[in-house]
Design a protein around this motif. Structure first.
Motif, PDB file in Angstrom:
ATOM      1  N   ASN A  66       0.870  -1.180   0.000  1.00  0.00           N
ATOM      2  CA  ASN A  66       0.000   0.000   0.000  1.00  0.00           C
ATOM      3  C   ASN A  66       0.908   1.232   0.000  1.00  0.00           C
ATOM      4  OD1 ASN A  66      -2.586   1.351   0.207  1.00  0.00           O
ATOM      5  ND2 ASN A  66      -2.047   1.832   2.331  1.00  0.00           N
ATOM      6  N   HIS A 100      -5.080  -1.050   6.921  1.00  0.00           N
ATOM      7  CA  HIS A 100      -4.328   0.196   6.770  1.00  0.00           C
ATOM      8  C   HIS A 100      -4.970   1.392   7.462  1.00  0.00           C
ATOM      9  CE1 HIS A 100      -1.637  -1.879   4.040  1.00  0.00           C
ATOM     10  NE2 HIS A 100      -2.679  -2.295   3.344  1.00  0.00           N
ATOM     11  N   SER A 194       1.656  -1.050   9.186  1.00  0.00           N
ATOM     12  CA  SER A 194       0.676  -0.683  10.201  1.00  0.00           C
ATOM     13  C   SER A 194       1.286  -0.296  11.543  1.00  0.00           C
ATOM     14  CB  SER A 194      -0.337  -1.815  10.404  1.00  0.00           C
ATOM     15  OG  SER A 194       0.301  -2.975  10.901  1.00  0.00           O
TER      16      SER A 194
END
Length: 309
Positions: A66, A100, A194
């Motif tokens: 991501n 996320h 994270s």
């Protein structure tokens, strides 16, 4: 006291027992990044099927990332929605929220993803949102995040105040801290992981890019192989190796990777082979970099025009 702190930090780095490396069986440089850059290009040009297919290939090759500014799950969700596959769209929307920590307002402010609200699955996502958010916040190492925010604050403070003696001290301490953090986490501290959290965690932007730009030439010898290894395993932003090398070459004025937008071909070493060098370390082509920069410049100018600025 300063010497004691430096010694402690160095001992912490040297004494850390290396964990098993994450994603060591994958090669993101060869099998992931270039598919993602092509997909992002196609997405920004409205070619949703091409973008979707390219990202699915990248995902098949390596676990999905991501990356800041690209947000692979976001593009997949948007493309799937455009292609009429709402199940896939919500799959990736849930990944953004659950894994996320993305806020629901992110979807509501996106011209494509706002379409998710037209389906009953949106209500399910809303109901699970607080649970997902709580789970995400538990995954964030708040102490580590605060340490990184403090490092960035001090990094900028000595430069804004032109405190050149303080600058040397802060950069030295931050470099040792960064060694410890990277060893401890087996990744570069970035919001795509994270444990570091993102803007929706506490309203603060955690951008640690400056730490790379402020690594000196002596310390760069330590970081070069580490950065390349992390990029290869998808454990760092793909830009950090190029950023490190070109930032060191600022005094020289001739660059290797062309990361600076205002640097033309005449100031890039062996320009004909620039893209080969860039791709070899996980960077996109220079043409892609220019395209993305110009794309967002146009969006920004349009925004200013619409708001009377």
């Amino acid at each position: 006291m300063k010497i004691k702190i430096l010694v402690f930090l160095l001992i912490s780095v040297v004494g850390f027992s290396q964990k098993k490396k994450i994603n060591e069986e994958y090669d993101y440089i060869k099998n992931y990044y270039q598919f993602v850059y092509q997909a992002h290009y196609e997405y920004l040009n409205g070619n949703y099927k091409k973008a979707y297919d390219l990202l699915k290939t990248a995902e098949k090759n390596c676990p999905l990332l991501n990356q800041t500014g690209i947000y692979e799950p976001k593009i997949l969700a948007a493309c799937a929605l455009k292609l009429g596959n709402k199940k896939e769209a919500f799959k990736y929307a849930n990944i953004l929220v659950k894994d996320h920590g993305f806020a629901l307002t992110f979807f509501e402010n996106d011209t494509i993803l706002i379409g998710l609200k037209n389906y009953k699955e949106w209500k399910k996502l809303e109901k699970k949102y607080k649970k997902h958010l709580l789970s995400y916040k538990k995954s964030v190492d708040s102490e580590l995040r605060n340490e990184l925010l403090k490092m960035m604050e001090e990094d900028q403070s000595v430069r804004i105040n032109q405190d050149y003696e303080g600058l040397k001290r802060v950069d030295s301490v931050n470099n040792l801290k960064l060694r410890r953090i990277v060893n401890q986490c087996d990744c570069f501290p970035d919001e795509m992981f994270s444990q570091f959290g993102n803007f929706w965690f506490d309203g603060e932007n955690l951008s640690t890019t400056a730490l790379v730009f402020h690594i000196n030439i002596e310390d760069s010898q330590y970081w070069k192989p580490i950065f390349l290894d992390l990029i290869k395993r998808g454990r760092a932003p793909a830009s950090i190796y190029g950023n490190l090398i070109d930032s060191i070459l600022r005094n020289n004025g001739i660059y290797e990777y062309g990361i600076y937008q205002n640097v033309g071909p005449d100031r890039i070493n062996d320009y004909e082979n620039l893209d080969k060098r860039r791709i070899a370390v996980g960077l996109p082509s220079r043409a892609y970099q220019d395209f993305v920069y110009e794309y967002w410049q146009k969006i920004y100018e349009k925004y200013k025009e619409q708001n009377g600025n």
